[in-house]
Design a protein around this motif. Sequence first.
Motif, PDB file in Angstrom:
ATOM      1  N   GLU A 251      31.065  56.278 -20.953  1.00  0.00           N
ATOM      2  CA  GLU A 251      30.102  57.304 -20.633  1.00  0.00           C
ATOM      3  C   GLU A 251      30.513  58.692 -21.128  1.00  0.00           C
ATOM      4  OE1 GLU A 251      30.767  54.829 -16.864  1.00  0.00           O
ATOM      5  OE2 GLU A 251      31.608  54.977 -18.878  1.00  0.00           O
ATOM      6  N   GLY A 252      29.579  59.348 -21.844  1.00  0.00           N
ATOM      7  CA  GLY A 252      29.780  60.748 -22.178  1.00  0.00           C
ATOM      8  C   GLY A 252      29.496  61.609 -20.955  1.00  0.00           C
ATOM      9  N   TYR A 253      30.194  62.720 -20.822  1.00  0.00           N
ATOM     10  CA  TYR A 253      30.005  63.564 -19.649  1.00  0.00           C
ATOM     11  C   TYR A 253      30.320  65.016 -19.992  1.00  0.00           C
ATOM     12  CZ  TYR A 253      35.098  63.167 -19.410  1.00  0.00           C
ATOM     13  OH  TYR A 253      36.436  63.190 -19.719  1.00  0.00           O
ATOM     14  N   LYS A 254      29.875  65.907 -19.114  1.00  0.00           N
ATOM     15  CA  LYS A 254      30.137  67.333 -19.245  1.00  0.00           C
ATOM     16  C   LYS A 254      30.677  67.849 -17.918  1.00  0.00           C
ATOM     17  CE  LYS A 254      27.871  71.796 -20.056  1.00  0.00           C
ATOM     18  NZ  LYS A 254      26.573  72.477 -20.309  1.00  0.00           N
ATOM     19  N   VAL A 255      31.749  68.614 -17.984  1.00  0.00           N
ATOM     20  CA  VAL A 255      32.326  69.219 -16.788  1.00  0.00           C
ATOM     21  C   VAL A 255      31.883  70.680 -16.715  1.00  0.00           C
ATOM     22  CG1 VAL A 255      34.440  69.844 -15.569  1.00  0.00           C
ATOM     23  CG2 VAL A 255      34.334  67.693 -16.840  1.00  0.00           C
ATOM     24  N   ASN A 256      31.246  71.039 -15.615  1.00  0.00           N
ATOM     25  CA  ASN A 256      30.849  72.421 -15.378  1.00  0.00           C
ATOM     26  C   ASN A 256      31.892  73.080 -14.478  1.00  0.00           C
ATOM     27  OD1 ASN A 256      28.370  72.179 -16.803  1.00  0.00           O
ATOM     28  ND2 ASN A 256      27.442  71.191 -15.021  1.00  0.00           N
ATOM     29  N   GLY A 257      32.921  73.646 -15.101  1.00  0.00           N
ATOM     30  CA  GLY A 257      33.983  74.272 -14.321  1.00  0.00           C
ATOM     31  C   GLY A 257      35.350  73.942 -14.883  1.00  0.00           C
ATOM     32  N   THR A 258      36.363  74.171 -14.076  1.00  0.00           N
ATOM     33  CA  THR A 258      37.745  73.970 -14.507  1.00  0.00           C
ATOM     34  C   THR A 258      38.223  72.572 -14.137  1.00  0.00           C
ATOM     35  OG1 THR A 258      38.499  74.924 -12.410  1.00  0.00           O
ATOM     36  CG2 THR A 258      38.301  76.411 -14.289  1.00  0.00           C
ATOM     37  N   VAL A 259      39.257  72.101 -14.853  1.00  0.00           N
ATOM     38  CA  VAL A 259      39.781  70.750 -14.609  1.00  0.00           C
ATOM     39  C   VAL A 259      41.260  70.816 -14.231  1.00  0.00           C
ATOM     40  CG1 VAL A 259      38.131  69.668 -16.175  1.00  0.00           C
ATOM     41  CG2 VAL A 259      40.377  70.351 -17.024  1.00  0.00           C
ATOM     42  N   GLY A 260      41.689  69.801 -13.491  1.00  0.00           N
ATOM     43  CA  GLY A 260      43.093  69.647 -13.125  1.00  0.00           C
ATOM     44  C   GLY A 260      43.489  68.191 -13.268  1.00  0.00           C
ATOM     45  N   TYR A 261      44.772  67.907 -13.033  1.00  0.00           N
ATOM     46  CA  TYR A 261      45.302  66.555 -13.186  1.00  0.00           C
ATOM     47  C   TYR A 261      46.136  66.181 -11.967  1.00  0.00           C
ATOM     48  CZ  TYR A 261      43.853  66.586 -18.073  1.00  0.00           C
ATOM     49  OH  TYR A 261      43.109  66.644 -19.232  1.00  0.00           O
ATOM     50  N   PHE A 262      45.912  64.973 -11.483  1.00  0.00           N
ATOM     51  CA  PHE A 262      46.707  64.443 -10.383  1.00  0.00           C
ATOM     52  C   PHE A 262      48.121  64.111 -10.853  1.00  0.00           C
ATOM     53  CE2 PHE A 262      44.163  62.705  -6.613  1.00  0.00           C
ATOM     54  CZ  PHE A 262      43.197  63.689  -6.723  1.00  0.00           C
ATOM     55  N   LYS A 263      49.058  64.175  -9.912  1.00  0.00           N
ATOM     56  CA  LYS A 263      50.397  63.638 -10.132  1.00  0.00           C
ATOM     57  C   LYS A 263      50.469  62.184  -9.687  1.00  0.00           C
ATOM     58  CE  LYS A 263      52.893  68.036  -9.580  1.00  0.00           C
ATOM     59  NZ  LYS A 263      51.701  68.888  -9.444  1.00  0.00           N
ATOM     60  N   SER A 264      49.722  61.833  -8.641  1.00  0.00           N
ATOM     61  CA  SER A 264      49.753  60.475  -8.085  1.00  0.00           C
ATOM     62  C   SER A 264      48.750  59.577  -8.798  1.00  0.00           C
ATOM     63  CB  SER A 264      49.432  60.509  -6.592  1.00  0.00           C
ATOM     64  OG  SER A 264      50.311  61.374  -5.910  1.00  0.00           O
ATOM     65  N   SER A 265      49.079  58.294  -8.879  1.00  0.00           N
ATOM     66  CA  SER A 265      48.228  57.317  -9.561  1.00  0.00           C
ATOM     67  C   SER A 265      47.426  56.482  -8.569  1.00  0.00           C
ATOM     68  CB  SER A 265      49.080  56.373 -10.409  1.00  0.00           C
ATOM     69  OG  SER A 265      49.831  57.063 -11.362  1.00  0.00           O
ATOM     70  N   ILE A 266      46.289  55.998  -9.040  1.00  0.00           N
ATOM     71  CA  ILE A 266      45.601  54.917  -8.353  1.00  0.00           C
ATOM     72  C   ILE A 266      45.934  53.628  -9.117  1.00  0.00           C
ATOM     73  CG2 ILE A 266      43.773  56.405  -7.494  1.00  0.00           C
ATOM     74  CD1 ILE A 266      41.944  55.218  -9.673  1.00  0.00           C
ATOM     75  N   ILE A 267      45.505  52.496  -8.575  1.00  0.00           N
ATOM     76  CA  ILE A 267      45.784  51.195  -9.188  1.00  0.00           C
ATOM     77  C   ILE A 267      44.486  50.596  -9.708  1.00  0.00           C
ATOM     78  CG2 ILE A 267      46.478  48.808  -8.686  1.00  0.00           C
ATOM     79  CD1 ILE A 267      48.491  49.968  -6.672  1.00  0.00           C
ATOM     80  N   GLN A 268      44.554  50.008 -10.883  1.00  0.00           N
ATOM     81  CA  GLN A 268      43.433  49.241 -11.405  1.00  0.00           C
ATOM     82  C   GLN A 268      43.890  47.813 -11.696  1.00  0.00           C
ATOM     83  OE1 GLN A 268      41.799  50.132 -15.349  1.00  0.00           O
ATOM     84  NE2 GLN A 268      39.751  49.640 -14.603  1.00  0.00           N
ATOM     85  N   ILE A 269      43.063  46.858 -11.276  1.00  0.00           N
ATOM     86  CA  ILE A 269      43.292  45.445 -11.608  1.00  0.00           C
ATOM     87  C   ILE A 269      42.085  45.026 -12.428  1.00  0.00           C
ATOM     88  CG2 ILE A 269      43.791  43.141 -10.699  1.00  0.00           C
ATOM     89  CD1 ILE A 269      44.662  44.511  -8.090  1.00  0.00           C
ATOM     90  N   PRO A 270      42.106  45.285 -13.738  1.00  0.00           N
ATOM     91  CA  PRO A 270      40.893  45.132 -14.548  1.00  0.00           C
ATOM     92  C   PRO A 270      40.415  43.703 -14.674  1.00  0.00           C
ATOM     93  CG  PRO A 270      42.798  45.556 -15.945  1.00  0.00           C
ATOM     94  CD  PRO A 270      43.252  45.748 -14.532  1.00  0.00           C
ATOM     95  N   PHE A 271      41.350  42.746 -14.729  1.00  0.00           N
ATOM     96  CA  PHE A 271      40.979  41.341 -14.893  1.00  0.00           C
ATOM     97  C   PHE A 271      41.897  40.489 -14.030  1.00  0.00           C
ATOM     98  CE2 PHE A 271      40.949  43.495 -19.098  1.00  0.00           C
ATOM     99  CZ  PHE A 271      39.576  43.717 -19.182  1.00  0.00           C
ATOM    100  N   GLN A 272      41.308  39.668 -13.177  1.00  0.00           N
ATOM    101  CA  GLN A 272      42.124  38.773 -12.369  1.00  0.00           C
ATOM    102  C   GLN A 272      42.479  37.494 -13.127  1.00  0.00           C
ATOM    103  OE1 GLN A 272      40.105  38.313  -8.600  1.00  0.00           O
ATOM    104  NE2 GLN A 272      40.923  40.247  -7.853  1.00  0.00           N
ATOM    105  N   ASN A 273      41.779  37.245 -14.219  1.00  0.00           N
ATOM    106  CA  ASN A 273      42.089  36.100 -15.078  1.00  0.00           C
ATOM    107  C   ASN A 273      41.481  36.365 -16.448  1.00  0.00           C
ATOM    108  OD1 ASN A 273      39.252  35.287 -14.884  1.00  0.00           O
ATOM    109  ND2 ASN A 273      39.777  34.553 -12.844  1.00  0.00           N
ATOM    110  N   LEU A 274      41.769  35.502 -17.415  1.00  0.00           N
ATOM    111  CA  LEU A 274      41.286  35.716 -18.771  1.00  0.00           C
ATOM    112  C   LEU A 274      39.775  35.508 -18.887  1.00  0.00           C
ATOM    113  CD1 LEU A 274      44.139  34.132 -20.910  1.00  0.00           C
ATOM    114  CD2 LEU A 274      43.762  36.520 -20.304  1.00  0.00           C
TER     115      LEU A 274
END
Length: 270
Positions: free
Chosen positions: A160-183
């Motif tokens: 998805e293309g997107y536009k940010v109206n304002g300032t941006v920052g970056y987290f230090k902490s991560s979330i978890i992704q489990i994109p595929f539970q099997n092939l």
Amino acid sequence: MTNPISPDPAIQCPKLSVYIIAYNEADKIADAIQSAQWADEVLVLDSNSSDDTAKIAQDLGATVKQIPFTTFGKLRNDAIASCSHEWIFSLDADERCTPEAKAEILSILANPTADAYYVPRRNWFMGRWIGYCGWYPDYRQPQLFRKQALIFDDAAEVHEGYKVNGTVGYFKSSIIQIPFQNLEQLLHKMQRYSTLGARKLERNAKPVSMGRALGHGLWAFFRIYVLKLGFLDGWAGFVLALGNFEGTFYRYAKAATAKLSWQPLDNETH
């Protein structure tokens, strides 16, 4: 992962909405919701799943809204519009908010320094954390943001293309992704996303040919496996690179099929 400083409990934080987009995610949706149940509102935007996604979400106390899928861009704009609160955290069905990310969200809400924040993701696939392949820190669009700060391109079928109206920052902490539970899930996603990608090629009137399909596919494999050091992720790195080759190749092949209008065999062509 380090635990950020918790906010002062005496400070009143603004309320937070969490939205989760989903389609046939019965095997993942419960973990995603449970990782975000501390928020003031949890919304599941379901695109008429044929499995138990909506029922599981409702049983866990989430608000479920049915939104027919047209493009990911429009789906995300509709999700944002459905949220009740000023601050929004976007979580996909295959993602999990960690305790460290929760603490950092609450700290930011108590004293925000930006309007939208990118969040790093740690991906677990084929029994290991993916450290290369371009999959860490694996930022996607901002995931914590003020309601009016993020607008998506309605026409964006995928990525998805997107536009940010304002300032941006970056987290230090991560979330978890489990994109595929099997092939099988990887192959299913490749099929779905290559179809959406083919529609984008058609909409933008991009030229398609066998050479372009093969060239773009080989580049996708080389970029992931060599330039982004995917070979250091063992089996998982090779599978992800090969999946990128196939998804890219079939995106162009499907667009060519639609453009060239190949006809099925009939009696007159025998």
